[in-house]
Write a protein that holds these residues in place. Structure first.
Motif, mmCIF file in Angstrom:
data_model
loop_
_atom_site.group_PDB
_atom_site.id
_atom_site.type_symbol
_atom_site.label_atom_id
_atom_site.label_comp_id
_atom_site.label_asym_id
_atom_site.label_seq_id
_atom_site.Cartn_x
_atom_site.Cartn_y
_atom_site.Cartn_z
ATOM 1 N N HIS A 176 37.325 35.510 36.500
ATOM 2 C CA HIS A 176 37.855 36.796 36.977
ATOM 3 C C HIS A 176 37.310 37.912 36.099
ATOM 4 O O HIS A 176 37.674 38.037 34.931
ATOM 5 N N GLU A 179 39.025 40.197 33.598
ATOM 6 C CA GLU A 179 39.677 39.469 32.504
ATOM 7 C C GLU A 179 38.578 39.154 31.499
ATOM 8 O O GLU A 179 37.853 38.178 31.648
ATOM 9 N N HIS A 284 42.061 32.596 31.992
ATOM 10 C CA HIS A 284 42.400 33.836 32.709
ATOM 11 C C HIS A 284 43.184 34.759 31.797
ATOM 12 O O HIS A 284 43.673 34.348 30.753
ATOM 13 N N GLU A 285 43.354 35.997 32.264
ATOM 14 C CA GLU A 285 44.126 36.977 31.502
ATOM 15 C C GLU A 285 44.950 37.826 32.448
ATOM 16 O O GLU A 285 44.404 38.633 33.198
ATOM 17 N N GLU A 360 46.767 31.727 31.266
ATOM 18 C CA GLU A 360 46.814 33.170 31.429
ATOM 19 C C GLU A 360 47.092 33.710 30.033
ATOM 20 O O GLU A 360 48.140 33.406 29.451
#
Ligand code: ZN
Length: 1006
Positions: A176, A179, A284-285, A360
């Protein structure tokens, strides 16, 4: 506290943390650095400087070991990993990884393929010299564990291999693009794994092969870095949102693990399986500060092996525990992510006998250090998050890198400590996949050789091949027993007038050449998950599904897939199919050629490929010799037999030469000039349409709503305007107005010296903010009035309705209805419409709370009720079915109300018609092509709650407007490379754009 004393306090705390040590279990290695190995003082000082509070770090990452020979990330970045203001391009990340490879025998870099825009993807292996030297022998051992058939499912043999093998832990970063933290975290992680001599890291290096793809979405990463550079050069301005990530899709690149339509998914799966890895850990973030979301929440995917569920819990719980002991706040593993859909990249592992993991972490969408304020639900203390994040915090990219690296190092260490268990599980999951037919079934899925939609069947099988599923083809005809469905016992006594139902068939015959997907293979799990049906209970305690609730590929592709439980199918003579050979071509000799229409998307490809050839569509079914052809059959003249033969072979279509032309009405099938419209609000959903069109080799002019509005005469340039869904928060008004531009600065999407990668092969604009505009809307209306065709779906259909591009159609949404990425039943209403060519009466379609269309024959009609509505006769004389009477006057007949179906517009009464210019003439009323099925037949797969609200309402409408048409979809016909069954509804509209009124019963009634 002054600045200096604060810094001193931080340093003191760091020292305390690093030396105090944490009590460990017996024989466990402390996560602490090796005091004998010198540290890189300057680098370490910067790590500490960029970490905004000591508890946002850990004893694993608050220093960097020094090396005389191996360069630190600073060599490429000019600063440390996670430094403010620094985001490397993928190329720089690769440059660093290759510097490492040169400097140490503990790192190996391999190319794993390219992206849609031609950028390289890499994987970096980090392990001990010995492990990297013996990669191939190790790979062969792991391959045997991955396919237990090679060792005859012998556990003793597996135990030997388990004892000798080094497992592979595969980490993937930044799929993503906004991110942004993972690439620098992974650069530094690679360095640490290669250089650090602390016992904790050495154990990982000696015991595990860490495989790293630092950038998964390479095209999007380079765009994101461009934008960040633009932001640094214009610090006071708003900077443009990342409207394009990869060439086709944005966030949905992490929803492609079923359809496998994107190169990044294919490349990661090939790498994952090529290395026989045990774990796929995707970074992810979006959630503070580290959410290991694999444990998540229910419902869990029904096809994963429970062994995997245990592994999620083990690794997740230990991960949280370790980081909690480091004093790092905001680390947790339960949460609102459900593990139902197998569309996420990490699920490539879950569906191929590995372990899927996902973090995340908290990111700032760039490398600025920012004050961040959380929402109450993000900082609340809950049962699964006893140590939640702070409500307000100063956050840096370095903090992010600290969390990612610490999480990964503790995971790797725990994984290494328990690697025999995880390797044995890896083998067991493979073994249980092979034992599926006898353990839980089914035995196989069969796709019959005589499926009329051969080219679509081939596309579905190609998806299976991309998933590394083994496919076989029977060399004889065969029969299987069908499971006997138990009849529900009826509480009511049997109705003597009800006809007895015909007995359900107990067996099924398949012709020779049928495709058999055996379930006694290592990757049976993924085939089973994708081909089976899904049911999500409307009463499920999970009220907000995280993603689609259904994906049954046989339904979405519209090809027959039979789930066979009879294990006899496994002894049918068959041979492996490793690629789908070309089929189709021309049969027979004659004056013209016919291609039967089964709504195969390849028909549209053929039309564009043979652009100088005359193709007509049969408006009625016909027979030639003993062969029947359906409505919409292509009749082709003016092409050489050999040209048609090669084109149809490439496309998998079968052409039949006819001795004489059938005597039926026909009309030309044309290749329209297409304007393909996107907004600058979101390109996510239209991207899947673009991918489908490019794969079908259908040409179009790609333009934004802004560009469309600037074209003086749309009709002179285009026949069809295609306006695919926008999604996101795109209201009708926002499509017209765009992003507010009464304040702020222009948001350019252009290639500039700071942003050389932004445009790629997509679109550009000096300012993303303006939308279609009112002038543009007027132009759209003129285009349709003058004979053009506008095609819209879901939210763009709502746009067309709300802004008056059509008459007599209302589109509403429901608060109560819950159709969340489900497969629903629809029914053909008007088979004579060219839009319906090739379809049977029942059509399965993808729906995600589509707009509820209702039709009326009077513009602006509203039903007003002043009294109670009478559904039955009022109280009066006689029996229930008798007419009432009035004393002292002649009896009167009640006029019969015309019957009408829910999907139809009610006929106006005499009174409504009287002197009423708002009554829409019959020929101008919407023509219903498809409607949603009745309530009881609506659910094919997934979640359908309060489906009665949309049941029977129109699903696809053809609305005349002036001399043109607006074709409105409530379903989304083109989605994630998974919905080939409904592509032809769009393609038929295109190819018959100037004959849409064909077969219309009331076409001449003005
Ligand atoms: Zn993400």
């Amino acid at each position: 506290m002054g600045h200096k004393s604060w810094l001193g306090f931080i340093l003191l705390l760091f020292t305390t943390l690093a030396t105090s040590g944490i009590a460990r279990g017996d024989g466990e290695t402390a996560p602490a650095r090796d005091p004998k190995q010198p540290i890189d003082e300057a680098y370490t000082a910067k790590i500490r400087k960029y970490t905004t509070a000591p508890y946002f770090s850990s004893p694993l990452v608050d220093y960097l070991p020094a090396s005389k020979t191996v360069p630190t990330p600073e060599a490429v970045l000019g600063d440390v990993a996670g430094a403010p203001g620094i985001l490397p391009y993928a190329e720089d990340v690769y440059k660093y990884m290759r510097l490492l490879e040169k400097a140490t025998p503990r790192v190996k870099v391999v190319s794993i393929g390219t992206t849609e825009e031609g950028r390289e993807m890499i994987a970096v292996a980090v392990s001990s010299e010995a492990n990297l030297k013996n990669l191939e022998q190790n790979r062969q051992r792991l391959a045997k564990l991955a396919d237990p058939r090679t060792i005859h499912l012998e556990d003793a043999e597996a135990d030997k291999l388990v004892a000798e093998s080094v497992p592979v832990y595969y980490i993937t970063g930044t799929i993503h693009s906004p991110e942004t933290g993972a690439p620098t975290a992974l650069m530094e992680l690679a360095y640490r794994l290669a250089v650090d001599e602390s016992p904790y890291v050495r154990e990982i290096r000696d015991g595990v092969i860490t495989l790293i793809t630092p950038v998964v979405e390479v095209d999007g990463r380079d765009r994101m870095v461009d934008l960040y550079k633009w932001h640094l050069a214009h610090p006071k301005d708003f900077y443009p949102p990342l409207i394009y990530w990869g060439k086709y899709v944005a966030h949905d690149n992490n929803r492609d693990a079923m359809g496998m339509a994107l190169k990044l998914t294919q490349n990661v799966l090939n790498t994952y399986l090529g290395w026989n890895a045990q774990v796929l850990h995707d970074l992810h973030e979006s959630v503070p500060y580290l959410y290991d979301n694999t444990v998540g929440d229910g419902p869990y995917n029904a096809w994963v092996d429970p062994i995997l569920v245990d592994e999620w819990q083990m690794i997740g719980a230990r991960n949280v525990a370790d980081m909690t002991k480091f004093g790092m706040p905001g680390v947790f593993t339960h949460g609102d992510f459900d593990t139902w859909s197998p569309g996420y990249l990490m699920f490539l592992a879950a569906m191929h006998n590995g372990i899927s993991r996902l973090y995340e972490t908290f990111g700032n969408g760039g490398a600025d250090t920012r004050e961040r304020t959380l929402q109450a639900d993000e900082y609340a203390r809950t049962w699964y998050r006893p140590n939640p994040p702070f409500p307000k915090v100063l956050w840096s990219q370095r903090n992010n890198n600290n969390y990612e690296e610490t999480g990964l190092l503790t995971s790797l260490h725990y994984f290494n400590e328990n690697k025999r268990l995880f390797l044995k599980n890896f083998y067991l999951k493979g073994k249980r996949s092979i034992q599926k037919p006898s353990a839980e079934g089914p035995a196989a899925y069969v796709l019959p050789a005589n499926d009329p939609r051969a080219s679509v069947q081939a596309d579905l099988l190609r998806v299976m091949l991309k998933q590394h599923v083994e496919i076989s083809r029977s060399t004889t005809a065969f029969q299987v027993a069908l499971p006997v469905k138990k009849e529900k016992k009826s509480a009511k006594p049997a109705d003597p007038e009800e006809k007895p139902k015909p007995a359900a068939p107990t067996s099924r015959d398949f012709p020779s050449g049928s495709y058999v997907i055996r379930m006694d293979q290592p990757y049976s799990r993924v085939a089973d998950a994708l081909l089976d049906y899904q049911y999500w209970s409307p009463e499920d305690p999970q009220t907000t599904p995280y993603d689609d609730t259904a994906w049954t590929l046989g339904e979405l592709f519209g090809v027959e897939v039979t789930r066979v439980t009879d294990s006899k199918v496994l002894s049918v003579p068959m041979e492996r199919v490793t690629e789908l050979h070309s089929f189709g071509g021309v049969k027979g000799e004659g004056v013209l050629f016919a291609i039967d229409n089964h709504a195969e998307p390849a028909l549209a490809s053929l039309r564009y490929r043979l652009k100088d050839t005359t193709i007509e569509a049969a408006e009625e079914p016909f027979q030639s010799g003993d062969r029947k052809f359906s409505r919409g059959t292509f009749l082709i003249r003016g092409v050489s037999r050999s040209d048609l033969d090669s084109a149809t072979k490439t496309l998998g279509l079968e052409a039949v030469a006819l001795a004489t032309a059938p005597s039926i009405k026909t009309h030309p099938v044309r290749a329209p000039r297409i304007a393909y419209v996107h907004t600058w609000i979101s390109t996510q959903s239209e991207g899947w349409w673009r991918l489908a069109f490019d794969n079908l080799q259908i040409p179009y002019d790609y333009m934004s709503t802004q560009a469309l509005a600037k074209i003086p005469d749309l009709n002179a340039k285009y026949d069809v305007i295609l306006f695919p869904p926008v999604t996101g928060e795109a209201s009708a008004i926002s499509i017209v107005r765009g992003t507010p531009n009464s304040w702020g600065n222009p948001l350019p999407w252009l290639n500039t010296p700071e942003t050389p990668n932004l445009v790629g092969k997509n679109d550009s604009t000096p300012d993303m903010r303006p939308g279609l505009g009112w002038d543009g809307l007027a132009k759209l209306q003129t285009f349709v009035r003058n004979g053009g065709v506008l095609l819209t779906a879901t939210d763009t259909s709502q746009f067309a309705v709300a802004l008056g591009l059509v008459n007599g159609v209302a589109a509403s949404t429901s608060e109560k209805m819950k159709i969340v990425g489900s497969i629903v039943g629809t029914r053909l209403v008007d088979a004579a419409s060219p839009i319906a060519y090739g379809y049977d009466e029942k059509v399965s379609a993808y729906c995600d709370n589509g707009p509820i269309f209702s039709l009326s024959s009077i513009i602006g009609a509203r039903r007003r009720h002043l009294g109670p509505e009478l559904k039955t006769r009022p109280t009066g004389r006689g029996t229930k079915d008798d007419p009432d009477f009035v004393v002292g006057r002649p009896a009167s007949e009640i006029p019969e109300e015309p019957e009408r179906e829910l999907w139809e517009a009610p006929q106006p009464t005499d009174d409504q018609r009287f002197n009423n210019p708002r009554v829409i003439p019959p020929a101008d009323r919407a023509r219903v092509i498809l409607r949603y099925a009745d309530s009881k037949d609506l659910l094919i797969a997934g979640l359908v709650g309060s489906g009665n609200e949309i049941a029977q309402h129109p699903a696809v409408l053809d609305v005349p407007s002036g001399s043109g048409h607006v074709v409105l979809f409530s379903i989304n016909p083109v989605y994630r490379g998974e919905t080939e069954n409904t592509y032809a509804l769009v393609l038929n509209t295109l190819l018959n754009f100037d004959s849409l009124n064909v077969g219309r019963k009331d076409a001449d009634q003005k």
